[in-house]
Design a protein around this motif. Structure first.
Motif, PDB file in Angstrom:
ATOM      1  N   THR A 105       0.835  -1.200   0.000  1.00  0.00           N
ATOM      2  CA  THR A 105       0.000   0.000   0.000  1.00  0.00           C
ATOM      3  C   THR A 105       0.871   1.252   0.000  1.00  0.00           C
ATOM      4  O   THR A 105       0.612   2.197  -0.750  1.00  0.00           O
ATOM      5  CB  THR A 105      -0.947  -0.008   1.214  1.00  0.00           C
ATOM      6  OG1 THR A 105      -1.712  -1.226   1.197  1.00  0.00           O
ATOM      7  CG2 THR A 105      -1.904   1.173   1.186  1.00  0.00           C
ATOM      8  N   ALA A 106       1.941   1.253   0.798  1.00  0.00           N
ATOM      9  CA  ALA A 106       2.857   2.399   0.832  1.00  0.00           C
ATOM     10  C   ALA A 106       3.556   2.574  -0.515  1.00  0.00           C
ATOM     11  O   ALA A 106       3.743   3.702  -0.984  1.00  0.00           O
ATOM     12  CB  ALA A 106       3.881   2.224   1.946  1.00  0.00           C
ATOM     13  N   TYR A 164     -10.135  -2.772   1.312  1.00  0.00           N
ATOM     14  CA  TYR A 164      -9.908  -1.616   0.444  1.00  0.00           C
ATOM     15  C   TYR A 164     -11.224  -1.183  -0.190  1.00  0.00           C
ATOM     16  O   TYR A 164     -12.036  -2.016  -0.581  1.00  0.00           O
ATOM     17  CB  TYR A 164      -8.946  -1.963  -0.700  1.00  0.00           C
ATOM     18  CG  TYR A 164      -7.527  -2.234  -0.272  1.00  0.00           C
ATOM     19  CD1 TYR A 164      -6.608  -1.190  -0.180  1.00  0.00           C
ATOM     20  CD2 TYR A 164      -7.106  -3.520   0.021  1.00  0.00           C
ATOM     21  CE1 TYR A 164      -5.291  -1.443   0.193  1.00  0.00           C
ATOM     22  CE2 TYR A 164      -5.794  -3.779   0.393  1.00  0.00           C
ATOM     23  CZ  TYR A 164      -4.893  -2.741   0.477  1.00  0.00           C
ATOM     24  OH  TYR A 164      -3.601  -2.979   0.847  1.00  0.00           O
ATOM     25  N   VAL A 165     -11.403   0.121  -0.293  1.00  0.00           N
ATOM     26  CA  VAL A 165     -12.466   0.708  -1.097  1.00  0.00           C
ATOM     27  C   VAL A 165     -11.757   1.641  -2.071  1.00  0.00           C
ATOM     28  O   VAL A 165     -11.032   2.552  -1.655  1.00  0.00           O
ATOM     29  CB  VAL A 165     -13.492   1.484  -0.249  1.00  0.00           C
ATOM     30  CG1 VAL A 165     -14.503   2.196  -1.140  1.00  0.00           C
ATOM     31  CG2 VAL A 165     -14.212   0.553   0.728  1.00  0.00           C
ATOM     32  N   ILE A 166     -11.936   1.379  -3.359  1.00  0.00           N
ATOM     33  CA  ILE A 166     -11.278   2.190  -4.383  1.00  0.00           C
ATOM     34  C   ILE A 166     -12.346   2.957  -5.150  1.00  0.00           C
ATOM     35  O   ILE A 166     -13.308   2.369  -5.658  1.00  0.00           O
ATOM     36  CB  ILE A 166     -10.440   1.315  -5.330  1.00  0.00           C
ATOM     37  CG1 ILE A 166      -9.394   0.527  -4.532  1.00  0.00           C
ATOM     38  CG2 ILE A 166      -9.769   2.188  -6.393  1.00  0.00           C
ATOM     39  CD1 ILE A 166      -8.581  -0.458  -5.361  1.00  0.00           C
ATOM     40  N   LEU A 167     -12.163   4.275  -5.206  1.00  0.00           N
ATOM     41  CA  LEU A 167     -13.100   5.172  -5.882  1.00  0.00           C
ATOM     42  C   LEU A 167     -12.438   5.715  -7.142  1.00  0.00           C
ATOM     43  O   LEU A 167     -11.244   6.032  -7.133  1.00  0.00           O
ATOM     44  CB  LEU A 167     -13.467   6.351  -4.978  1.00  0.00           C
ATOM     45  CG  LEU A 167     -13.924   6.027  -3.552  1.00  0.00           C
ATOM     46  CD1 LEU A 167     -14.086   7.312  -2.757  1.00  0.00           C
ATOM     47  CD2 LEU A 167     -15.207   5.240  -3.568  1.00  0.00           C
ATOM     48  N   ASP A 168     -13.217   5.847  -8.210  1.00  0.00           N
ATOM     49  CA  ASP A 168     -12.670   6.501  -9.396  1.00  0.00           C
ATOM     50  C   ASP A 168     -12.678   8.011  -9.162  1.00  0.00           C
ATOM     51  O   ASP A 168     -13.082   8.490  -8.093  1.00  0.00           O
ATOM     52  CB  ASP A 168     -13.411   6.082 -10.671  1.00  0.00           C
ATOM     53  CG  ASP A 168     -14.844   6.590 -10.762  1.00  0.00           C
ATOM     54  OD1 ASP A 168     -15.269   7.447  -9.944  1.00  0.00           O
ATOM     55  OD2 ASP A 168     -15.561   6.132 -11.663  1.00  0.00           O
ATOM     56  N   LYS A 169     -12.253   8.788 -10.151  1.00  0.00           N
ATOM     57  CA  LYS A 169     -12.132  10.237  -9.952  1.00  0.00           C
ATOM     58  C   LYS A 169     -13.473  10.929  -9.757  1.00  0.00           C
ATOM     59  O   LYS A 169     -13.519  12.065  -9.296  1.00  0.00           O
ATOM     60  CB  LYS A 169     -11.348  10.876 -11.098  1.00  0.00           C
ATOM     61  CG  LYS A 169     -12.036  10.835 -12.427  1.00  0.00           C
ATOM     62  CD  LYS A 169     -11.156  11.473 -13.492  1.00  0.00           C
ATOM     63  CE  LYS A 169     -11.864  11.462 -14.825  1.00  0.00           C
ATOM     64  NZ  LYS A 169     -11.055  12.128 -15.847  1.00  0.00           N
ATOM     65  N   VAL A 178     -10.820  -7.388   0.020  1.00  0.00           N
ATOM     66  CA  VAL A 178      -9.525  -7.681   0.613  1.00  0.00           C
ATOM     67  C   VAL A 178      -8.536  -8.012  -0.496  1.00  0.00           C
ATOM     68  O   VAL A 178      -8.869  -8.706  -1.446  1.00  0.00           O
ATOM     69  CB  VAL A 178      -9.652  -8.876   1.585  1.00  0.00           C
ATOM     70  CG1 VAL A 178      -8.300  -9.252   2.175  1.00  0.00           C
ATOM     71  CG2 VAL A 178     -10.651  -8.560   2.688  1.00  0.00           C
ATOM     72  N   LEU A 179      -7.337  -7.491  -0.373  1.00  0.00           N
ATOM     73  CA  LEU A 179      -6.254  -7.821  -1.291  1.00  0.00           C
ATOM     74  C   LEU A 179      -5.105  -8.343  -0.423  1.00  0.00           C
ATOM     75  O   LEU A 179      -4.309  -7.557   0.086  1.00  0.00           O
ATOM     76  CB  LEU A 179      -5.814  -6.591  -2.088  1.00  0.00           C
ATOM     77  CG  LEU A 179      -6.856  -5.982  -3.015  1.00  0.00           C
ATOM     78  CD1 LEU A 179      -6.387  -4.636  -3.553  1.00  0.00           C
ATOM     79  CD2 LEU A 179      -7.172  -6.929  -4.150  1.00  0.00           C
ATOM     80  N   ALA A 186      -1.744  -2.349  -7.112  1.00  0.00           N
ATOM     81  CA  ALA A 186      -1.079  -1.539  -8.145  1.00  0.00           C
ATOM     82  C   ALA A 186      -1.796  -1.657  -9.486  1.00  0.00           C
ATOM     83  O   ALA A 186      -1.976  -0.653 -10.189  1.00  0.00           O
ATOM     84  CB  ALA A 186       0.380  -1.971  -8.290  1.00  0.00           C
ATOM     85  N   GLU A 187      -2.235  -2.853  -9.844  1.00  0.00           N
ATOM     86  CA  GLU A 187      -2.940  -3.050 -11.114  1.00  0.00           C
ATOM     87  C   GLU A 187      -4.296  -2.345 -11.121  1.00  0.00           C
ATOM     88  O   GLU A 187      -4.686  -1.754 -12.124  1.00  0.00           O
ATOM     89  CB  GLU A 187      -3.135  -4.554 -11.388  1.00  0.00           C
ATOM     90  CG  GLU A 187      -1.847  -5.303 -11.690  1.00  0.00           C
ATOM     91  CD  GLU A 187      -1.008  -5.640 -10.449  1.00  0.00           C
ATOM     92  OE1 GLU A 187       0.137  -6.062 -10.629  1.00  0.00           O
ATOM     93  OE2 GLU A 187      -1.477  -5.447  -9.308  1.00  0.00           O
ATOM     94  N   LYS A 188      -5.000  -2.384  -9.988  1.00  0.00           N
ATOM     95  CA  LYS A 188      -6.297  -1.705  -9.917  1.00  0.00           C
ATOM     96  C   LYS A 188      -6.121  -0.194 -10.037  1.00  0.00           C
ATOM     97  O   LYS A 188      -6.884   0.477 -10.714  1.00  0.00           O
ATOM     98  CB  LYS A 188      -7.015  -2.084  -8.627  1.00  0.00           C
ATOM     99  CG  LYS A 188      -7.434  -3.543  -8.611  1.00  0.00           C
ATOM    100  CD  LYS A 188      -8.265  -3.883  -7.423  1.00  0.00           C
ATOM    101  CE  LYS A 188      -8.622  -5.347  -7.389  1.00  0.00           C
ATOM    102  NZ  LYS A 188      -9.149  -5.899  -8.614  1.00  0.00           N
ATOM    103  N   VAL A 189      -5.088   0.344  -9.414  1.00  0.00           N
ATOM    104  CA  VAL A 189      -4.805   1.776  -9.497  1.00  0.00           C
ATOM    105  C   VAL A 189      -4.384   2.143 -10.925  1.00  0.00           C
ATOM    106  O   VAL A 189      -4.842   3.148 -11.480  1.00  0.00           O
ATOM    107  CB  VAL A 189      -3.747   2.173  -8.458  1.00  0.00           C
ATOM    108  CG1 VAL A 189      -3.199   3.569  -8.731  1.00  0.00           C
ATOM    109  CG2 VAL A 189      -4.340   2.097  -7.061  1.00  0.00           C
ATOM    110  N   ALA A 190      -3.539   1.311 -11.529  1.00  0.00           N
ATOM    111  CA  ALA A 190      -3.097   1.577 -12.913  1.00  0.00           C
ATOM    112  C   ALA A 190      -4.285   1.610 -13.868  1.00  0.00           C
ATOM    113  O   ALA A 190      -4.307   2.404 -14.816  1.00  0.00           O
ATOM    114  CB  ALA A 190      -2.091   0.520 -13.356  1.00  0.00           C
TER     115      ALA A 190
END
Length: 194
Positions: A105-106, A164-169, A178-179, A186-190
């Protein structure tokens, strides 16, 4: 007497749900395919914007319309996250799964600092333990919220740590779950940053 027994059993079940280190995978969302039921009703899902501005004057989605305090006692306004994808990492200081996610995560936070917001949301313990976790895991390069009362956890309907909760822009939830070890983050963020 029976009502008291039922109440205690209900409280015990709720506590087990909140304190179990997450080990199941989460749901990813490509449009509506594969979206979990909580994504459909989560307050983080609607991209409806409220007034105000975030990064670069971006409209602030309802999901980011909250304030909190960081583990080091500073005020935090989530509106400042608007306009960029955001990773919310829900963790507890005593959770070994969370400690296992800290390094990845860091790394994702550092590698994507100009393109993505990463925010830790600590809960299920006292602030002193939260500060120790940040120090011990070397995750101090991004903000961590002290959510002792669970207000942010409730807002995003999180019921277990290492989540984790990932939001788009636009503030829409595109992933939650859970990851293990942070693998796949990293792939989800990319995928959100191009």
């Amino acid at each position: 007497m029976r009502a008291r027994t039922l109440l205690l059993a209900s409280l015990a079940a709720a506590l087990l749900t909140l304190t179990g280190c997450g080990s199941s995978g989460g749901a990813a969302s490509d449009g509506d395919a594969g979206a979990s039921p909580s994504e459909a009703s989560s307050p983080a899902s609607p991209p409806a914007a409220s007034s105000g501005g975030g990064a670069e004057g971006a409209k602030v989605p309802e999901a980011l319309n909250f304030t909190a305090t960081t583990v080091d006692g500073k005020p935090f306004d989530a509106k400042t996250l608007a306009g960029k994808p955001t990773v919310l990492w829900f963790w507890a200081p005593w959770c070994p799964t969370c400690k296992g996610q800290a390094t990845e995560t860091a790394k994702v936070a550092t590698d994507n600092a100009s393109k993505v917001n990463v925010v830790g949301v600590a809960g299920l313990d006292k602030n002193a333990a939260m500060r120790d976790f940040v120090s011990d895991t070397g995750t101090g390069a991004f903000p961590h919220l002290s959510d002792e009362k669970g207000e942010v956890w409730k807002r995003f309907e999180v019921t277990q740590q290492s989540h984790y909760v990932i939001l788009d822009k636009t503030g829409k939830t595109v992933y939650e779950g859970v990851l293990p070890g942070g693998n796949g983050l990293a792939e989800k963020v990319a995928g959100l940053t191009g």
